[in-house]
Motif scaffolding. Structure first.
Motif, PDB file in Angstrom:
ATOM      1  N   PHE A   1      37.625  41.121  29.851  1.00 55.51           N
ATOM      2  CA  PHE A   1      38.809  41.390  30.463  1.00 55.51           C
ATOM      3  C   PHE A   1      38.104  42.278  31.721  1.00 55.51           C
ATOM      4  CE2 PHE A   1      41.273  41.076  26.286  1.00 55.51           C
ATOM      5  CZ  PHE A   1      42.410  41.265  26.961  1.00 55.51           C
ATOM      6  N   PRO A   2      37.899  41.391  32.714  1.00 54.24           N
ATOM      7  CA  PRO A   2      37.445  41.834  34.027  1.00 54.24           C
ATOM      8  C   PRO A   2      38.379  42.783  34.952  1.00 54.24           C
ATOM      9  CG  PRO A   2      37.842  39.471  34.383  1.00 54.24           C
ATOM     10  CD  PRO A   2      38.198  39.897  32.974  1.00 54.24           C
ATOM     11  N   TYR A   3      37.976  43.402  35.826  1.00 52.22           N
ATOM     12  CA  TYR A   3      38.902  43.838  36.754  1.00 52.22           C
ATOM     13  C   TYR A   3      38.094  44.123  38.356  1.00 52.22           C
ATOM     14  CZ  TYR A   3      37.053  48.577  35.797  1.00 52.22           C
ATOM     15  OH  TYR A   3      36.240  49.438  35.557  1.00 52.22           O
ATOM     16  N   SER A   4      38.860  44.108  39.332  1.00 51.52           N
ATOM     17  CA  SER A   4      38.266  44.106  40.671  1.00 51.52           C
ATOM     18  C   SER A   4      37.883  45.698  41.050  1.00 51.52           C
ATOM     19  CB  SER A   4      39.379  43.409  41.702  1.00 51.52           C
ATOM     20  OG  SER A   4      38.962  44.016  43.059  1.00 51.52           O
ATOM     21  N   VAL A   5      36.715  45.814  41.589  1.00 51.90           N
ATOM     22  CA  VAL A   5      36.421  47.281  41.748  1.00 51.90           C
ATOM     23  C   VAL A   5      37.348  47.628  43.140  1.00 51.90           C
ATOM     24  CG1 VAL A   5      34.668  48.770  42.757  1.00 51.90           C
ATOM     25  CG2 VAL A   5      34.130  46.929  41.180  1.00 51.90           C
TER      26      VAL A   5
ATOM     27  N   CYS B 134      29.589  49.050  30.516  1.00 53.54           N
ATOM     28  CA  CYS B 134      28.980  49.329  31.538  1.00 53.54           C
ATOM     29  C   CYS B 134      27.988  48.317  31.869  1.00 53.54           C
ATOM     30  CB  CYS B 134      27.978  50.625  31.043  1.00 53.54           C
ATOM     31  SG  CYS B 134      27.051  50.354  29.622  1.00 53.54           S
ATOM     32  N   GLY B 135      27.305  48.413  33.210  1.00 54.69           N
ATOM     33  CA  GLY B 135      26.430  47.173  33.475  1.00 54.69           C
ATOM     34  C   GLY B 135      26.504  47.158  34.877  1.00 54.69           C
ATOM     35  N   ALA B 136      25.979  45.748  35.313  1.00 56.11           N
ATOM     36  CA  ALA B 136      26.111  45.224  36.733  1.00 56.11           C
ATOM     37  C   ALA B 136      27.341  45.078  37.250  1.00 56.11           C
ATOM     38  CB  ALA B 136      25.193  44.230  36.926  1.00 56.11           C
ATOM     39  N   VAL B 137      27.638  45.636  38.706  1.00 57.20           N
ATOM     40  CA  VAL B 137      28.731  45.192  39.315  1.00 57.20           C
ATOM     41  C   VAL B 137      28.860  43.702  40.048  1.00 57.20           C
ATOM     42  CG1 VAL B 137      30.355  45.531  41.406  1.00 57.20           C
ATOM     43  CG2 VAL B 137      29.223  47.606  39.874  1.00 57.20           C
ATOM     44  N   GLU B 138      29.437  42.732  39.626  1.00 56.95           N
ATOM     45  CA  GLU B 138      28.757  41.545  39.946  1.00 56.95           C
ATOM     46  C   GLU B 138      30.050  40.747  40.717  1.00 56.95           C
ATOM     47  OE1 GLU B 138      27.696  39.375  36.086  1.00 56.95           O
ATOM     48  OE2 GLU B 138      25.533  40.439  36.365  1.00 56.95           O
ATOM     49  N   ARG B 139      29.979  40.321  41.814  1.00 58.48           N
ATOM     50  CA  ARG B 139      30.914  39.635  42.408  1.00 58.48           C
ATOM     51  C   ARG B 139      32.144  40.344  42.688  1.00 58.48           C
ATOM     52  NH1 ARG B 139      29.219  35.887  39.079  1.00 58.48           N
ATOM     53  NH2 ARG B 139      30.644  35.979  37.561  1.00 58.48           N
ATOM     54  N   GLY B 140      32.014  41.755  42.724  1.00 60.15           N
ATOM     55  CA  GLY B 140      33.019  42.782  43.106  1.00 60.15           C
ATOM     56  C   GLY B 140      33.570  43.040  41.671  1.00 60.15           C
ATOM     57  N   GLN B 141      33.364  42.601  40.605  1.00 61.70           N
ATOM     58  CA  GLN B 141      34.154  42.740  39.459  1.00 61.70           C
ATOM     59  C   GLN B 141      33.111  43.434  38.289  1.00 61.70           C
ATOM     60  OE1 GLN B 141      35.574  38.623  38.264  1.00 61.70           O
ATOM     61  NE2 GLN B 141      37.472  39.415  38.995  1.00 61.70           N
ATOM     62  N   VAL B 142      33.839  44.241  37.465  1.00 64.19           N
ATOM     63  CA  VAL B 142      33.331  44.961  36.277  1.00 64.19           C
ATOM     64  C   VAL B 142      34.324  44.543  35.111  1.00 64.19           C
ATOM     65  CG1 VAL B 142      32.224  46.336  37.703  1.00 64.19           C
ATOM     66  CG2 VAL B 142      34.414  46.976  37.022  1.00 64.19           C
ATOM     67  N   PHE B 143      33.774  44.957  34.000  1.00 65.24           N
ATOM     68  CA  PHE B 143      34.706  44.753  32.801  1.00 65.24           C
ATOM     69  C   PHE B 143      35.110  46.069  31.971  1.00 65.24           C
ATOM     70  CE2 PHE B 143      32.386  41.055  33.181  1.00 65.24           C
ATOM     71  CZ  PHE B 143      33.160  39.766  33.157  1.00 65.24           C
ATOM     72  N   GLN B 144      36.502  46.063  31.432  1.00 65.61           N
ATOM     73  CA  GLN B 144      36.866  47.115  30.841  1.00 65.61           C
ATOM     74  C   GLN B 144      36.636  46.904  29.496  1.00 65.61           C
ATOM     75  OE1 GLN B 144      40.926  47.006  32.018  1.00 65.61           O
ATOM     76  NE2 GLN B 144      41.819  45.795  30.259  1.00 65.61           N
ATOM     77  N   ALA B 145      36.629  45.688  28.881  1.00 65.99           N
ATOM     78  CA  ALA B 145      36.409  45.212  27.505  1.00 65.99           C
ATOM     79  C   ALA B 145      35.809  43.676  27.576  1.00 65.99           C
ATOM     80  CB  ALA B 145      37.527  45.273  26.876  1.00 65.99           C
ATOM     81  N   LYS B 146      35.161  43.369  26.532  1.00 66.81           N
ATOM     82  CA  LYS B 146      34.812  41.686  26.628  1.00 66.81           C
ATOM     83  C   LYS B 146      35.879  40.975  26.989  1.00 66.81           C
ATOM     84  CE  LYS B 146      32.099  38.399  24.004  1.00 66.81           C
ATOM     85  NZ  LYS B 146      31.556  38.032  22.755  1.00 66.81           N
TER      86      LYS B 146
ATOM     87  N   LYS C 295      41.354  46.092  25.061  1.00 66.82           N
ATOM     88  CA  LYS C 295      41.227  44.768  24.662  1.00 66.82           C
ATOM     89  C   LYS C 295      42.591  44.051  24.739  1.00 66.82           C
ATOM     90  CE  LYS C 295      39.375  45.634  20.572  1.00 66.82           C
ATOM     91  NZ  LYS C 295      38.924  45.585  18.968  1.00 66.82           N
ATOM     92  N   ARG C 296      43.909  44.689  25.012  1.00 64.99           N
ATOM     93  CA  ARG C 296      44.921  44.217  25.083  1.00 64.99           C
ATOM     94  C   ARG C 296      45.699  43.975  26.426  1.00 64.99           C
ATOM     95  NH1 ARG C 296      44.099  45.330  19.907  1.00 64.99           N
ATOM     96  NH2 ARG C 296      45.326  44.321  18.185  1.00 64.99           N
ATOM     97  N   VAL C 297      45.488  44.844  27.210  1.00 67.07           N
ATOM     98  CA  VAL C 297      46.162  45.145  28.384  1.00 67.07           C
ATOM     99  C   VAL C 297      45.240  44.663  29.648  1.00 67.07           C
ATOM    100  CG1 VAL C 297      47.499  46.437  29.879  1.00 67.07           C
ATOM    101  CG2 VAL C 297      47.532  46.676  27.631  1.00 67.07           C
ATOM    102  N   GLU C 298      45.296  43.559  30.189  1.00 68.51           N
ATOM    103  CA  GLU C 298      44.560  43.216  31.308  1.00 68.51           C
ATOM    104  C   GLU C 298      44.553  44.251  32.534  1.00 68.51           C
ATOM    105  OE1 GLU C 298      45.137  39.255  32.679  1.00 68.51           O
ATOM    106  OE2 GLU C 298      44.844  38.410  30.677  1.00 68.51           O
ATOM    107  N   ARG C 299      43.348  44.504  33.440  1.00 64.78           N
ATOM    108  CA  ARG C 299      43.144  45.224  34.485  1.00 64.78           C
ATOM    109  C   ARG C 299      43.954  46.557  33.976  1.00 64.78           C
ATOM    110  NH1 ARG C 299      47.091  43.100  36.822  1.00 64.78           N
ATOM    111  NH2 ARG C 299      46.923  44.599  38.415  1.00 64.78           N
ATOM    112  N   LEU C 300      43.702  47.398  32.858  1.00 69.28           N
ATOM    113  CA  LEU C 300      44.665  48.450  32.420  1.00 69.28           C
ATOM    114  C   LEU C 300      44.055  49.634  33.651  1.00 69.28           C
ATOM    115  CD1 LEU C 300      44.863  49.948  28.917  1.00 69.28           C
ATOM    116  CD2 LEU C 300      44.216  51.333  30.778  1.00 69.28           C
TER     117      LEU C 300
END
Length: 287
Positions: free
Chosen positions: A120-124, A106-118, A182-187
């Motif tokens: 491992f970012p993904y695009s909103v 959880c946290g801020a939406v920065e540059r159109g991205q957020v995180f699923q895990a440390k 923690k293993r699958v990018e952009r899950l």
């Protein structure tokens, strides 16, 4: 002590690897369809047996359930609770948790991205299936709410809402537990999901709830559409809605457990932290 710590770490990694292999390196969609069929079989005896087996692997507590006898496994998954089991926080201006959950990233939406895990970012925009629909949440907040299989599976309006649109996006059914994240990018962007777009009745600001399916689940009921979305849903996938919901009103249910990602526009502060257990109706964010 150092050697013991290293051995413990290696053992935990081996357990995580085994969990990942058992829940992901299998025909996920086929198994999801099979479990979906099985869970709908109307047989109280089979339901009791299945629930007993389920309890061997989870901390399933039916003490708050409105009924104690179920006609099918799905009937138990989608159980209602006793009246008053989830009181709504009365704090003015607060947004409430739409479901029982464990708070993930959880946290801020920065540059159109957020995180699923440390790491491992993904695009909103990719999550929503439309970058334009992600624009109102740039600079806002997001919170990931993971529902385990034993939890209450219905979800509710976090505030008085006007629901405007639902986008259904077909996809895979990866497990959404922390090991897989923690293993699958952009899950979350790979799995089947439904993005529910709404506005707060108080001031018209946007809010979005993205319901993400997972292995053995992939079935979402939305009351505002009188529709069941699932892995074999043929479409249409862009679904206009004109419906209102009061704070705490039931919006729908998952067939088993999954994840809801809540997106808020700028001007809100989260009242939760990663790893926290939260119940439907408790404060999630404040203006």
């Amino acid at each position: 002590m150092k050697r013991a710590a290293m051995l413990m770490r290696d053992r935990l990694l081996q357990q995580e690897d085994l969990n990942f292999l058992l829940t992901n390196r299998i025909p996920r969609l086929a198994l999801t369809r099979l479990v979906g069929w099985y869970s709908r079989i109307e047989s109280p005896l089979l339901a009791r047996f299945s629930i007993a087996v389920w309890r061997l692997f989870t901390r399933l507590d039916l003490g708050e359930a409105k009924r104690q006898r179920f006609s099918s496994l799905q009937d138990c998954f989608t159980r209602e609770l006793k009246e008053g089991a989830r009181p709504l926080a009365s704090e003015p201006g607060a947004l409430l948790s739409p479901c029982d959950a464990i708070v993930g990233a959880c946290g801020a939406v920065e540059r159109g991205q957020v995180f699923q895990a440390k790491g491992f970012p993904y695009s909103v925009g990719e999550l929503f299936g439309d970058a334009a629909r992600a624009a109102p949440f740039l600079g806002g907040q997001f919170v990931t709410l993971r529902l385990t299989s034993a939890m209450y599976h219905r979800f509710h309006a976090p505030a008085d809402l006007t629901i405007e649109h639902v986008t259904h996006i077909a996809g895979d059914t990866w497990n959404v537990n922390p090991i897989a994240l923690k293993r699958v990018e952009r899950l979350f962007c790979r799995n089947e999901r439904a993005a529910i777009h709404a506005r707060l009745a108080e001031d018209g600001r946007p809010i979005a709830l993205v319901a993400v399916a997972a292995i053995l689940v992939a079935s979402l009921r939305l009351h505002c559409l009188d529709l069941l979305l699932h892995v074999d849903y043929p479409g249409p996938h862009e679904l206009p809605v004109d419906a209102s919901a009061q704070k705490g009103q039931e919006l729908g249910w998952f067939q088993q457990g999954s994840t809801i990602i809540v997106f808020l526009p700028p001007g809100f502060a989260l009242a939760v932290a990663s790893g926290q257990h939260i119940r439907m109706g408790e404060v999630l964010a404040r203006a």
